[in-house]
Design a protein around this motif. Structure first.
Motif, PDB file in Angstrom:
ATOM      1  N   SER A  27       0.863  -1.171   0.000  1.00 51.24           N
ATOM      2  CA  SER A  27       0.000   0.000   0.000  1.00 51.24           C
ATOM      3  C   SER A  27       0.903   1.224   0.000  1.00 51.24           C
ATOM      4  O   SER A  27       2.104   1.118   0.247  1.00 51.24           O
ATOM      5  N   PHE A  28       0.361   2.374  -0.306  1.00 53.85           N
ATOM      6  CA  PHE A  28       1.171   3.597  -0.281  1.00 53.85           C
ATOM      7  C   PHE A  28       0.328   4.758   0.223  1.00 53.85           C
ATOM      8  O   PHE A  28      -0.907   4.727   0.168  1.00 53.85           O
ATOM      9  N   THR A  29       1.012   5.759   0.746  1.00 50.81           N
ATOM     10  CA  THR A  29       0.333   6.918   1.328  1.00 50.81           C
ATOM     11  C   THR A  29       0.835   8.194   0.671  1.00 50.81           C
ATOM     12  O   THR A  29       2.037   8.364   0.459  1.00 50.81           O
ATOM     13  N   ILE A  30      -0.101   9.078   0.360  1.00 54.25           N
ATOM     14  CA  ILE A  30       0.214  10.405  -0.163  1.00 54.25           C
ATOM     15  C   ILE A  30      -0.350  11.434   0.810  1.00 54.25           C
ATOM     16  O   ILE A  30      -1.524  11.355   1.196  1.00 54.25           O
ATOM     17  N   SER A  31       0.477  12.374   1.220  1.00 53.51           N
ATOM     18  CA  SER A  31       0.034  13.459   2.087  1.00 53.51           C
ATOM     19  C   SER A  31       0.247  14.791   1.379  1.00 53.51           C
ATOM     20  O   SER A  31       1.282  14.999   0.736  1.00 53.51           O
ATOM     21  N   LEU A  32      -0.725  15.662   1.503  1.00 50.99           N
ATOM     22  CA  LEU A  32      -0.631  16.982   0.886  1.00 50.99           C
ATOM     23  C   LEU A  32      -1.590  17.926   1.593  1.00 50.99           C
ATOM     24  O   LEU A  32      -2.336  17.516   2.487  1.00 50.99           O
ATOM     25  N   LEU A  64     -11.226   3.179  -6.167  1.00 51.46           N
ATOM     26  CA  LEU A  64     -11.150   3.252  -4.707  1.00 51.46           C
ATOM     27  C   LEU A  64     -12.425   2.760  -4.037  1.00 51.46           C
ATOM     28  O   LEU A  64     -12.574   2.882  -2.826  1.00 51.46           O
ATOM     29  N   ARG A  65     -13.320   2.180  -4.831  1.00 51.25           N
ATOM     30  CA  ARG A  65     -14.539   1.568  -4.286  1.00 51.25           C
ATOM     31  C   ARG A  65     -14.525   0.056  -4.489  1.00 51.25           C
ATOM     32  O   ARG A  65     -15.551  -0.598  -4.386  1.00 51.25           O
ATOM     33  N   MET A  66     -13.335  -0.482  -4.784  1.00 51.24           N
ATOM     34  CA  MET A  66     -13.175  -1.911  -5.038  1.00 51.24           C
ATOM     35  C   MET A  66     -13.238  -2.702  -3.727  1.00 51.24           C
ATOM     36  O   MET A  66     -12.830  -2.222  -2.662  1.00 51.24           O
ATOM     37  N   VAL A 186      -5.368  -2.210  -6.246  1.00 52.91           N
ATOM     38  CA  VAL A 186      -6.500  -1.670  -7.011  1.00 52.91           C
ATOM     39  C   VAL A 186      -6.224  -0.295  -7.615  1.00 52.91           C
ATOM     40  O   VAL A 186      -6.990   0.171  -8.467  1.00 52.91           O
ATOM     41  N   ALA A 187      -5.174   0.371  -7.168  1.00 54.94           N
ATOM     42  CA  ALA A 187      -4.928   1.725  -7.665  1.00 54.94           C
ATOM     43  C   ALA A 187      -3.442   2.050  -7.659  1.00 54.94           C
ATOM     44  O   ALA A 187      -2.691   1.582  -6.803  1.00 54.94           O
ATOM     45  N   ASP A 188      -3.044   2.871  -8.605  1.00 50.19           N
ATOM     46  CA  ASP A 188      -1.671   3.356  -8.700  1.00 50.19           C
ATOM     47  C   ASP A 188      -1.637   4.836  -8.309  1.00 50.19           C
ATOM     48  O   ASP A 188      -2.653   5.425  -7.951  1.00 50.19           O
ATOM     49  N   GLY A 189      -0.452   5.414  -8.437  1.00 47.08           N
ATOM     50  CA  GLY A 189      -0.295   6.825  -8.116  1.00 47.08           C
ATOM     51  C   GLY A 189      -1.197   7.713  -8.951  1.00 47.08           C
ATOM     52  O   GLY A 189      -1.688   8.745  -8.468  1.00 47.08           O
ATOM     53  N   TYR A 190      -1.417   7.333 -10.198  1.00 42.97           N
ATOM     54  CA  TYR A 190      -2.292   8.120 -11.068  1.00 42.97           C
ATOM     55  C   TYR A 190      -3.704   8.193 -10.511  1.00 42.97           C
ATOM     56  O   TYR A 190      -4.316   9.269 -10.453  1.00 42.97           O
ATOM     57  N   HIS A 191      -4.246   7.051 -10.073  1.00 43.69           N
ATOM     58  CA  HIS A 191      -5.617   7.013  -9.572  1.00 43.69           C
ATOM     59  C   HIS A 191      -5.743   7.787  -8.257  1.00 43.69           C
ATOM     60  O   HIS A 191      -6.727   8.497  -8.039  1.00 43.69           O
ATOM     61  N   ALA A 194      -5.628  11.431  -9.152  1.00 39.60           N
ATOM     62  CA  ALA A 194      -6.880  11.864  -9.772  1.00 39.60           C
ATOM     63  C   ALA A 194      -7.953  12.083  -8.714  1.00 39.60           C
ATOM     64  O   ALA A 194      -8.739  13.038  -8.795  1.00 39.60           O
ATOM     65  N   TYR A 195      -7.994  11.201  -7.707  1.00 39.94           N
ATOM     66  CA  TYR A 195      -8.981  11.362  -6.637  1.00 39.94           C
ATOM     67  C   TYR A 195      -8.717  12.631  -5.827  1.00 39.94           C
ATOM     68  O   TYR A 195      -9.644  13.416  -5.558  1.00 39.94           O
ATOM     69  N   LEU A 196      -7.478  12.846  -5.431  1.00 40.19           N
ATOM     70  CA  LEU A 196      -7.149  14.028  -4.637  1.00 40.19           C
ATOM     71  C   LEU A 196      -7.393  15.311  -5.437  1.00 40.19           C
ATOM     72  O   LEU A 196      -7.843  16.320  -4.884  1.00 40.19           O
ATOM     73  N   ASN A 197      -7.139  15.279  -6.730  1.00 37.36           N
ATOM     74  CA  ASN A 197      -7.423  16.445  -7.572  1.00 37.36           C
ATOM     75  C   ASN A 197      -8.930  16.681  -7.685  1.00 37.36           C
ATOM     76  O   ASN A 197      -9.388  17.831  -7.701  1.00 37.36           O
ATOM     77  N   ALA A 198      -9.703  15.596  -7.771  1.00 33.03           N
ATOM     78  CA  ALA A 198     -11.157  15.732  -7.839  1.00 33.03           C
ATOM     79  C   ALA A 198     -11.711  16.284  -6.524  1.00 33.03           C
ATOM     80  O   ALA A 198     -12.631  17.113  -6.524  1.00 33.03           O
TER      81      ALA A 198
END
Length: 210
Positions: A27-32, A64-66, A186-191, A194-198
């Motif tokens: 798993s991975f975590t992005i903080s911003l 992210l709803r998988m 289920v998701a990469d950095g792109y996904h 995209a969620y955080l941008n949305a």
């Protein structure tokens, strides 16, 4: 809540799902920091936390709803935000609220659920959380730079973990730290991006508050 099963034979991501669950679980975590200025200014006398829950849940993409329901892989049409309620003695109780696309309905239900959980001391403030619940909390006491949940036994579920922190004013803008943890199966950095941008787009243009 409707659940759509995925045909593994035609699912393009199947090799990645296998790789990140069997060969190299990760798993991975992005903080911003998200700019919540427009939503904060437009909220009126409403509490910000239910608005954050609404926007965070509304913006979730299919990736992210998988979920894996007893070997049946698919995605929910909608997830349910699960969060903590704090008591006067600083203990917490879990709570959850079924998402409703009507903000007024969802906001009122969050208020009611939190009130119920405040009267139920112990780890579980509102029992019987549905299978489509995902962690979506806030630490209002700390404007953190990073937050990473650490599962004790294996990886977390396929659902994301979202944690916000104390928002602060910087040069006239209100900024809120947010941490997103995603199962790489289920998701990469792109996904995740995209969620955080949305989510940022919803908070920057809160026409949904009207």
């Amino acid at each position: 809540m409707p659940f759509t099963e995925i045909d593994r034979a035609t699912w393009p991501r199947l090799p990645y799902y296998y790789y990140f669950t069997k060969m190299q679980p990760m798993s991975f975590t992005i903080s911003l920091k998200l700019d919540i200025t427009n939503t904060y200014r437009k909220k009126g006398d409403r509490h910000f936390f239910p608005l954050y829950l609404y926007a965070a849940t509304k913006a979730l993409p299919q990736e992210l709803r998988m979920a894996d329901n007893d070997g049946q892989l698919g995605y929910y049409n909608q997830l349910t935000p699960s969060y903590s309620v704090i008591h006067d003695d600083h203990s917490i109780s879990s709570c959850w609220t079924t998402f409703d696309p009507e903000l007024a309905v969802f906001y009122a239900q969050v208020q009611a659920d939190m009130q119920q959980a405040r009267h139920a001391h112990g780890p579980v403030g509102k029992p019987d959380a549905p299978a489509n619940s995902f962690a979506c909390g806030m630490l209002p006491w700390l404007a953190f730079d990073s937050y990473t949940p650490q599962p004790v036994d294996g990886l977390p579920s396929l659902f994301p973990v979202l944690q916000a922190g104390r928002y602060t004013q910087v040069e006239g803008r209100w900024l809120m730290p947010v941490s997103l943890t995603v199962n790489h199966a289920v998701a990469d950095g792109y996904h995740a991006s995209a969620y955080l941008n949305a989510l940022q787009a919803l908070l920057a243009d809160p026409t949904w508050l009207e």
